[in-house]
Scaffold this motif. Structure first.
Motif, PDB file in Angstrom:
ATOM      1  N   GLY A 109      64.256  68.323  -2.530  1.00 39.78           N
ATOM      2  CA  GLY A 109      65.148  69.237  -2.439  1.00 39.78           C
ATOM      3  C   GLY A 109      65.913  69.387  -1.086  1.00 39.78           C
ATOM      4  N   TRP A 110      67.208  69.615  -0.817  1.00 41.49           N
ATOM      5  CA  TRP A 110      67.732  69.781   0.405  1.00 41.49           C
ATOM      6  C   TRP A 110      67.555  71.123   1.088  1.00 41.49           C
ATOM      7  CZ3 TRP A 110      71.379  72.564   3.024  1.00 41.49           C
ATOM      8  CH2 TRP A 110      72.010  71.964   4.441  1.00 41.49           C
ATOM      9  N   VAL A 111      66.992  71.170   2.152  1.00 40.18           N
ATOM     10  CA  VAL A 111      66.795  72.277   2.839  1.00 40.18           C
ATOM     11  C   VAL A 111      67.264  72.371   4.275  1.00 40.18           C
ATOM     12  CG1 VAL A 111      64.505  73.107   1.317  1.00 40.18           C
ATOM     13  CG2 VAL A 111      64.414  71.679   3.534  1.00 40.18           C
ATOM     14  N   THR A 112      67.616  73.494   4.512  1.00 44.50           N
ATOM     15  CA  THR A 112      68.068  73.683   6.250  1.00 44.50           C
ATOM     16  C   THR A 112      67.064  74.885   6.790  1.00 44.50           C
ATOM     17  OG1 THR A 112      69.623  73.883   7.782  1.00 44.50           O
ATOM     18  CG2 THR A 112      70.057  74.741   5.865  1.00 44.50           C
ATOM     19  N   ASP A 113      66.717  74.934   7.943  1.00 46.42           N
ATOM     20  CA  ASP A 113      66.272  75.971   8.779  1.00 46.42           C
ATOM     21  C   ASP A 113      66.698  75.692  10.221  1.00 46.42           C
ATOM     22  OD1 ASP A 113      64.232  74.104   9.640  1.00 46.42           O
ATOM     23  OD2 ASP A 113      62.811  74.960   8.298  1.00 46.42           O
ATOM     24  N   ILE A 114      66.111  76.463  11.175  1.00 45.65           N
ATOM     25  CA  ILE A 114      66.446  76.522  12.543  1.00 45.65           C
ATOM     26  C   ILE A 114      66.219  74.984  13.246  1.00 45.65           C
ATOM     27  CG2 ILE A 114      64.142  77.540  13.255  1.00 45.65           C
ATOM     28  CD1 ILE A 114      67.829  78.387  14.635  1.00 45.65           C
ATOM     29  N   SER A 115      65.091  74.390  12.297  1.00 41.72           N
ATOM     30  CA  SER A 115      64.523  72.877  12.999  1.00 41.72           C
ATOM     31  C   SER A 115      65.618  71.781  12.602  1.00 41.72           C
ATOM     32  CB  SER A 115      63.182  72.933  12.657  1.00 41.72           C
ATOM     33  OG  SER A 115      62.849  72.566  11.485  1.00 41.72           O
ATOM     34  N   GLY A 116      66.569  72.006  11.562  1.00 41.19           N
ATOM     35  CA  GLY A 116      67.096  71.096  11.072  1.00 41.19           C
ATOM     36  C   GLY A 116      67.361  70.838   9.643  1.00 41.19           C
ATOM     37  N   TYR A 117      68.157  69.939   8.910  1.00 44.09           N
ATOM     38  CA  TYR A 117      68.296  69.511   7.787  1.00 44.09           C
ATOM     39  C   TYR A 117      67.397  68.667   7.369  1.00 44.09           C
ATOM     40  CZ  TYR A 117      73.301  70.832   9.041  1.00 44.09           C
ATOM     41  OH  TYR A 117      74.295  71.614   9.653  1.00 44.09           O
ATOM     42  N   ARG A 118      66.913  68.654   5.953  1.00 38.41           N
ATOM     43  CA  ARG A 118      65.902  67.523   5.420  1.00 38.41           C
ATOM     44  C   ARG A 118      66.002  67.525   3.952  1.00 38.41           C
ATOM     45  NH1 ARG A 118      63.520  71.678   7.687  1.00 38.41           N
ATOM     46  NH2 ARG A 118      61.943  72.757   6.663  1.00 38.41           N
ATOM     47  N   TYR A 119      65.447  66.585   3.373  1.00 41.19           N
ATOM     48  CA  TYR A 119      64.729  66.799   1.989  1.00 41.19           C
ATOM     49  C   TYR A 119      63.367  66.914   1.845  1.00 41.19           C
ATOM     50  CZ  TYR A 119      69.435  65.431   0.002  1.00 41.19           C
ATOM     51  OH  TYR A 119      70.748  65.335  -0.211  1.00 41.19           O
TER      52      TYR A 119
ATOM     53  N   MET B  48      70.081  80.005   3.105  1.00 42.34           N
ATOM     54  CA  MET B  48      69.344  79.108   4.332  1.00 42.34           C
ATOM     55  C   MET B  48      69.914  79.156   5.669  1.00 42.34           C
ATOM     56  SD  MET B  48      67.858  75.892   2.287  1.00 42.34           S
ATOM     57  CE  MET B  48      68.469  75.626   0.676  1.00 42.34           C
ATOM     58  N   VAL B  49      69.112  79.244   6.722  1.00 41.47           N
ATOM     59  CA  VAL B  49      69.712  79.253   8.072  1.00 41.47           C
ATOM     60  C   VAL B  49      70.143  77.694   8.669  1.00 41.47           C
ATOM     61  CG1 VAL B  49      69.120  80.009  10.434  1.00 41.47           C
ATOM     62  CG2 VAL B  49      68.395  81.089   8.498  1.00 41.47           C
TER      63      VAL B  49
END
Ligand code: MD3
Ligand code: FE
Length: 199
Positions: A54-64, A35-36
């Protein structure tokens, strides 16, 4: 290790085949992906999740997120064998009735690392995090509540389970670049399961 942190060895043995086959089934539904970060860097660790979030990240930020952004479908459910192992570990670490709703699964190949960070995207910071290490050994770095505190180094090996609660819950931690090797069961990688109570 530190106040609030308990390392358990041996808890895992009897469950090993079930845990590994459940892991294979999860990865078949929700493959590992790199992930980014919001800073625009692609992480060296590849990740997937199971559980209701699930924990994810992308250019817009971290979140579940309830859905896997790659498939648009819900993450695979937490297998009973995962829930049972996490609950037993938490209990031995002094946290009764731990019911995680998320499991972040990290995959390290040789050279992959995780920089020092805090885990604070979960709403219930009173609940511990339970981690299970599989495959190649890693050097785990455990610091203090400030990033500037010098981190101590510990070796985490296949089957090591740690419970991180109380004052350890918000400590800075990370993983040094993985050394090359071949694990008899897991091959040329390290996989880490982290069980969390997000909500
Ligand atoms: C201490 N994972 O997923 S596991 C993570 O080995 C993460 O993949 C590392 O840090 C890994 O966020 C470390 C041990 C661990 C996990 C979570 C913690 C230690 C922790 C949260 C708070 C304090
Ligand atoms: Fe972490």
């Amino acid at each position: 290790m530190a106040e609030g942190a308990v390392l358990l060895r041996g808890l895992f043995r009897a469950d090993e085949p079930e845990i590994i086959s459940a892991l294979r089934a999860i990865v078949a539904q929700a493959p590992f992906r790199r992930m980014v970060t919001p800073g625009g860097h692609t992480m060296s660790v590849a990740m997937t999740n199971c559980g209701s979030k699930g924990w994810v990240t992308d250019i817009s930020g971290y979140r579940y997120d309830v859905n896997d952004p790659e498939s648009g479908r819900p993450w695979p459910a937490l297998p009973p064998s995962f829930l049972d192992l996490a609950r037993r570990a938490a209990e031995q670490g002094g946290f009764a009735d731990f019911v995680p709703d998320a499991c972040l699964i990290n995959r390290y190949v040789p050279g992959a690392k995780m920089s020092l960070h805090q885990d604070k995207d979960e709403l219930d910071l009173g609940a511990p995090i339970v981690s299970v290490s599989l495959g190649l050994p890693a050097v785990f770095m455990f610091g203090g509540l400030a990033r500037s505190e010098k981190a101590k180094r510990y070796r985490l090996e296949h089957g090591d389970i740690a419970v991180w609660g109380g004052p350890a819950r918000l400590a800075y931690h990370g993983v040094a670049p993985l050394a090359d090797g071949e694990h008899p069961l897991m091959g040329r990688q390290r996989i880490n399961l982290t069980f969390r109570k997000v909500q």
